[in-house]
Design an enzyme around this catalytic site. Structure first.
Site, PDB file in Angstrom:
ATOM      1  N   HIS A   1       0.790  -1.214   0.079  1.00  0.00           N
ATOM      2  CA  HIS A   1      -0.021  -0.393  -0.081  1.00  0.00           C
ATOM      3  C   HIS A   1       0.678   1.451  -0.131  1.00  0.00           C
ATOM      4  CE1 HIS A   1       0.541  -0.213   4.341  1.00  0.00           C
ATOM      5  NE2 HIS A   1       0.258   1.351   4.497  1.00  0.00           N
TER       6      HIS A   1
ATOM      7  N   ASN B   1      18.712  11.114   8.909  1.00  0.00           N
ATOM      8  CA  ASN B   1      17.684  12.110   9.624  1.00  0.00           C
ATOM      9  C   ASN B   1      16.369  11.906   8.750  1.00  0.00           C
ATOM     10  OD1 ASN B   1      16.694  14.709  10.250  1.00  0.00           O
ATOM     11  ND2 ASN B   1      18.034  15.620  11.629  1.00  0.00           N
TER      12      ASN B   1
ATOM     13  N   ASP C   1      -0.395  -7.677   1.250  1.00  0.00           N
ATOM     14  CA  ASP C   1       0.225  -6.059   1.534  1.00  0.00           C
ATOM     15  C   ASP C   1       1.648  -6.349   1.635  1.00  0.00           C
ATOM     16  OD1 ASP C   1       0.602  -3.533   1.192  1.00  0.00           O
ATOM     17  OD2 ASP C   1       0.081  -3.530   3.451  1.00  0.00           O
TER      18      ASP C   1
ATOM     19  N   SER D   1       4.277   2.438   7.865  1.00  0.00           N
ATOM     20  CA  SER D   1       3.765   1.881   7.255  1.00  0.00           C
ATOM     21  C   SER D   1       5.140   0.681   6.668  1.00  0.00           C
ATOM     22  CB  SER D   1       3.346   2.628   6.225  1.00  0.00           C
ATOM     23  OG  SER D   1       2.081   2.519   6.578  1.00  0.00           O
TER      24      SER D   1
END
Ligand SMILES: *[C@@H]1O[C@H](CO)[C@@H](O)[C@H](O)[C@H]1NC(C)=O
Ligand SMILES: *[C@@H]1O[C@H](CO)[C@@H](O)[C@H](O)[C@H]1NC(C)=O
Ligand SMILES: *[C@@H]1O[C@H](CO)[C@@H](O)[C@H](O)[C@H]1NC(C)=O
Ligand SMILES: *[C@@H]1O[C@H](CO)[C@@H](O)[C@H](O)[C@H]1NC(C)=O
Ligand SMILES: *[C@@H]1O[C@H](CO)[C@@H](O)[C@H](O)[C@H]1NC(C)=O
Length: 635
Positions: free
Chosen positions: A427, A449, A480, A585
Site C-alpha cells: 500500500h 535524519n 500487502d 507503514s
C-alpha cells in the site's frame, strides 16, 4: 656288482629331486648294453643309466638288440625307459615278440633319459638271456616349429624365429628392434621418455612416410612447476578416412594425452600448430596399421614456468598470500570475506593452490567462492526491554535493516533483505489505485535524519507489488507486500545490514517479543508525527483469535474496518496505553531466533492506535516466501 648299481638307484629314489647331470661333458651320442652283454645277464640286478645331452636337444634311443626273459607285463625282468619319472616304455622278450618296440626309435621329450634294467633272483636255473644293446644320439629340437604353448605367453618370437642347433633366437623386421626380453620386437619409437625442458620429436622415418604397424609411445615429463607446449611443424600428415560423420582417425592417429583430461586424437593433413597442454607430463601415442599411408609429423616442445595469474578478486572479501612465490606453481592464497557482514558459505576461510595446469584450485574446484551477506545480526546491541518508542533513540542505526522511503514527500518504511532488494508494504507503493512509478521512490539507509533527509538516497530499478494485492477502498489489505529492486547493490556495514527472511515453515508463537522500528510515532492524542531519528519498540505477537475478536468488535462500532485474514497477524500489548502500536507503514516487525532477527511482518494497518484491546496488523511474511524468492530470482 649288482649292489653298486643298487646303491646309486636307491639314493636317487629317496631324494626324488636329486638327479643332476654328472659333472662330465654332455655327449652327443653313445651306446648302452646290459651287464655282461653279450653273455647272459646275472640275476638280481637293478641297473640305471642316466643319459643327458645339451639343452635344446632331444635324445633318440634305438634298441638294437633285445633278449630279456619274457614275463606277463614284463614284471620279472625288464628294461624300462623313462623321462623325468614318466615311463616311455617297458620292455622284455625277444626281438619280434609283442613286447619289443620294433625298429622305431624312442624320442625323449627333453634332453635327459633314464634306462633301468631290472632282473629277478627267483630263477634258480642258469640264465640264458643276454639282455639288450642300444644306441642313442642327440637330436636338435626345432623350437620354431613348436606351436604356441597356449599359456598366454604367445609365440616364442613376436616376429621371426630362427632355429639353431640346440637352440633358437628371435629376430625382427626392419624398423623394429628386439627388446631385452629377446622375444618382443619393438618399433624403435617405443618407450622414449623426454625429460629435458625443450626437445624435438618426429614420427619414425620422418620425413619419409611412416612404416605400417607402428605403436609408438613418447612421454614428455618435466618438473611439476613447468607446463609443456607442443609446436607441430607445418609438415603434418596422418592418414584419415572420410566417413558420413566427417573425417575420422580410423587407421592412423596421433593421440595426445594429459593427466585428468580427455585425450586428443590427431589426424589429417593440417598441422595442429601450437598445443598448450597445461601439464608437465604429456603422452603421445602414434598408431599406424596396414591400411592407408601417413607422411608423418614432427614437433618441437618447449616448457615454461606455471603461472596462475592474479587470483580472482573476491567481492566483499579479500585474498592473502600464504606461501610460495606470487602466482607461481604451489603458491597458496587464502580467500576471506569481510566479517562480520559477509561470510564464506560454511563459515571457513578457503585456501587455493596454484596447480600445474596454471589454475587456482581448492579441493579440486577452481570456482572462486562467493561471500554471502550475514543477515539479522546487528553489530550494535539492541536493548531488549526498551518498550517506549519515544525514549528509544536509535541514532547509530541500531536497526540496520530499516530503510526510509520517501515517496513523493510521503514517508514510509521498508527493510533490506538482500544487497539489491528492499521489502515493504504494497500500500505504500500504490497511489490512486495504481502502482507509483519507480522514479518517485527515494531510498535512505544507514544513519538518517528523517526530517532533513540529507545524504544520498539510492534509486529503485523496479517495483514489484504482489499480484494479489487489490485494495481500492483501503478495506482489503490482503497480500500487502511489495519488493523494490535497487539500481546498485549495497555493500553492507555496521549501519546497513539485511534482515533474514523467514525460515521455511517459520512459526509465530503467541507472546513472543518482536521489534518494530520507524520514524513515525503516535502521540497520546493519536497524532502521528515524524521524529528525526529511528525509534523502535518491542511488541508481542498476539493470538490470531484475540486479534480477530478485537477487529470484529471494532466493526460493531465503526465503519470501514478492514478484514483480518490469515495472511496477517497482530502485535501489540494487551493493555494498550503507554505503548505504541506501530511504526512506519512498510516497516519491519522482526522476531529473533538463534540470535538472528528475521522479517516476520510488514507494518500494514491498524485501528485506534494506543487503545486498549486494539493492535497493529502486519503482513505475515512467511506466507509469501515463494513469491519473494521467485521475484528476486526472475528480476
Ligand atoms: C620274482 O619272481 C617271483 C615269481 O614269479 C615273484 O613272486 C617275485 O615277486 C619276483 N620278484 C621281483 C623282485 O619282481
Ligand atoms: C613454432 O615453430 C615454428 C617453426 O616451426 C616457429 O617459427 C614458431 O616461432 C614456433 N612457435 C612458438 C610459439 O614457439
Ligand atoms: C580467515 O582469514 C582471516 C584473514 O587471514 C583471519 O583474520 C580470520 O581469522 C580467518 N578466519 C578463520 C575462521 O580461519
Ligand atoms: C572436498 O570436496 C569433497 C567433495 O566435493 C567434500 O566431500 C570434502 O569434504 C571437501 N573437503 C574439504 C576439506 O573441503
Ligand atoms: C554503510 O553503508 C552505507 C550505504 O552503503 C553508507 O551510506 C554508510 O556511509 C556506510 N557506513 C559506514 C560506517 O561505512
Amino acid at each position: 656288482m649288482g649292489w653298486t648299481y643298487c646303491v646309486i638307484w636307491c639314493l636317487c629314489l629317496s631324494v626324488s629331486e636329486c638327479w643332476q647331470p654328472p659333472n662330465s661333458e654332455p655327449v652327443m651320442q653313445g651306446e648302452l648294453q646290459s651287464p655282461q652283454y653279450p653273455r647272459p645277464y646275472p640275476p638280481n640286478l637293478l641297473t640305471q643309466w642316466d643319459i643327458w645331452v645339451p639343452e635344446g636337444y632331444q635324445i633318440q634311443l634305438s634298441i638294437t638288440h633285445l633278449d630279456i626273459k619274457a614275463s606277463s607285463g614284463c614284471n620279472q625282468d625288464s628294461l624300462t625307459v623313462l623321462h623325468e619319472q614318466k615311463v616311455l616304455g617297458k620292455f622284455c622278450g625277444q626281438e619280434n615278440s609283442a613286447d619289443h618296440p620294433g625298429k622305431e626309435p624312442i624320442l625323449s621329450p627333453g634332453n635327459t633319459l633314464t634306462l633301468i634294467f631290472q632282473t629277478n633272483d627267483s630263477t634258480p636255473e642258469l640264465q640264458q638271456h643276454i639282455g639288450f644293446s642300444a644306441t642313442y644320439k642327440a637330436i636338435d629340437i626345432d623350437e620354431c616349429s613348436q606351436s604356441d604353448p597356449g599359456d598366454g605367453s604367445g609365440p616364442l618370437c613376436t616376429q621371426i624365429c630362427v632355429n639353431t642347433p640346440g637352440s633358437y633366437h628371435c629376430s625382427c623386421y626392419t624398423g623394429y628392434k628386439l627388446h631385452l626380453d629377446q622375444h618382443t620386437c619393438l618399433s624403435s619409437c617405443d618407450g622414449c621418455i623426454y625429460d629435458k625442458r625443450e626437445g624435438h620429436l618426429a614420427s619414425p622415418a620422418y620425413p619419409h612416410p611412416s612404416p605400417p604397424f607402428l605403436s609408438c609411445k613418447y612421454i614428455i615429463s618435466v618438473e611439476p612447476s613447468f607446463t609443456i607446449t607442443l609446436n607441430f611443424t607445418d609438415n603434418f600428415h596422418i592418414d584419415n578416412v572420410d566417413t558420413e560423420q566427417g573425417p575420422r582417425c580410423l587407421h592412423h592417429w596421433l593421440q595426445v594425452s594429459t593427466p585428468g583430461r580427455e585425450p586428443m586424437k590427431l589426424c589429417g593433413g593440417k598441422s595442429p600448430g601450437l598445443i598448450a597442454t597445461n601439464s608437465n607430463t604429456v603422452r603421445l601415442d602414434y598408431h599406424t596399421d596396414a591400411e592407408g599411408l601417413s607422411r608423418g609429423w614432427s614437433l618441437d616442445y618447449s616448457t615454461h614456468v606455471v603461472d596462475c595469474g592474479e587470483p580472482e578478486p573476491l567481492l566483499n572479501g579479500g585474498v592473502t598470500y600464504l606461501s610460495g612465490s606470487q602466482n607461481q606453481y604451489h603458491s597458496v592464497v587464502q580467500y576471506h570475506c569481510n566479517e562480520p557482514f559477509y561470510t564464506l558459505p560454511g563459515g571457513r576461510n578457503v585456501t587455493f593452490t596454484c596447480e600445474a595446469d596454471g589454475k587456482w584450485r581448492s579441493n579440486h574446484s577452481d570456482v572462486t567462492p562467493t561471500c554471502v551477506s550475514v543477515c539479522g545480526q546487528p553489530t550494535k546491541l539492541i536493548s531488549t526491554y526498551q518498550r517506549t518508542i519515544a525514549s528509544s533513540e536509535g541514532p547509530d542505526s541500531k536497526i540496520p535493516w530499516h530503510v526510509l522511503l520517501n515517496i513523493d514527500g510521503r514517508i514510509a518504511g521498508g527493510m533490506v533483505i538482500a544487497d539489491r532488494w528492499i521489502m515493504t508494504a504494497a500500500h505504500t507503493l500504490t497511489h490512486d489505485r495504481k502502482p507509483i512509478s519507480k522514479e518517485t521512490v527515494q531510498i535512505y539507509m544507514g544513519p538518517i535524519n528523517a526530517k532533513t533527509l540529507l545524504g544520498s538516497p539510492v534509486s529503485a530499478a523496479s517495483i514489484h507489488i504482489h499480484p494479489e494485492y487489490n485494495n481500492p477502498d483501503f478495506l482489503d489489505y490482503n497480500s500487502d507486500i511489495a519488493l523494490i529492486k535497487l539500481q546498485d547493490p549495497i555493500t553492507f556495514n555496521s549501519s546497513v545490514m539485511p534482515i533474514c527472511l523467514p525460515a521455511e515453515g517459520a512459526t509465530y508463537v503467541t507472546d513472543t517479543i518482536g521489534l518494530v522500528s520507524g520514524f513515525t510515532i503516535t502521540e497520546p492524542d493519536n497524532q502521528r508525527i515524524l521524529t528525526n531519528d529511528l525509534k523502535y519498540v518491542h511488541l508481542l505477537v498476539v493470538e490470531q483469535e484475540t486479534c480477530s475478536n478485537s477487529v470484529n468488535k471494532l466493526k460493531e462500532t465503526m465503519d470501514n474496518v478492514p478484514d483480518l485474514t490469515n495472511n496477517m497477524f497482530c502485535a501489540g500489548v494487551p493493555e494498550g496505553g503507554k505503548d505504541s502500536c506501530h511504526g512506519d507503514s512498510g516497516g519491519p516487525f522482526a522476531l529473533r531466533d538463534d540470535g538472528r532477527f528475521w522479517a516476520a511482518g510488514i507494518v500494514s494497518w491498524g485501528v485506534g492506535c494506543r487503545n486498549q484491546g486494539t493492535y497493529g496488523v502486519y503482513t505475515r511474511v512467511a506466507n509469501y516466501l515463494d513469491w519473494i524468492y521467485k521475484t528476486m530470482q526472475e528480476n
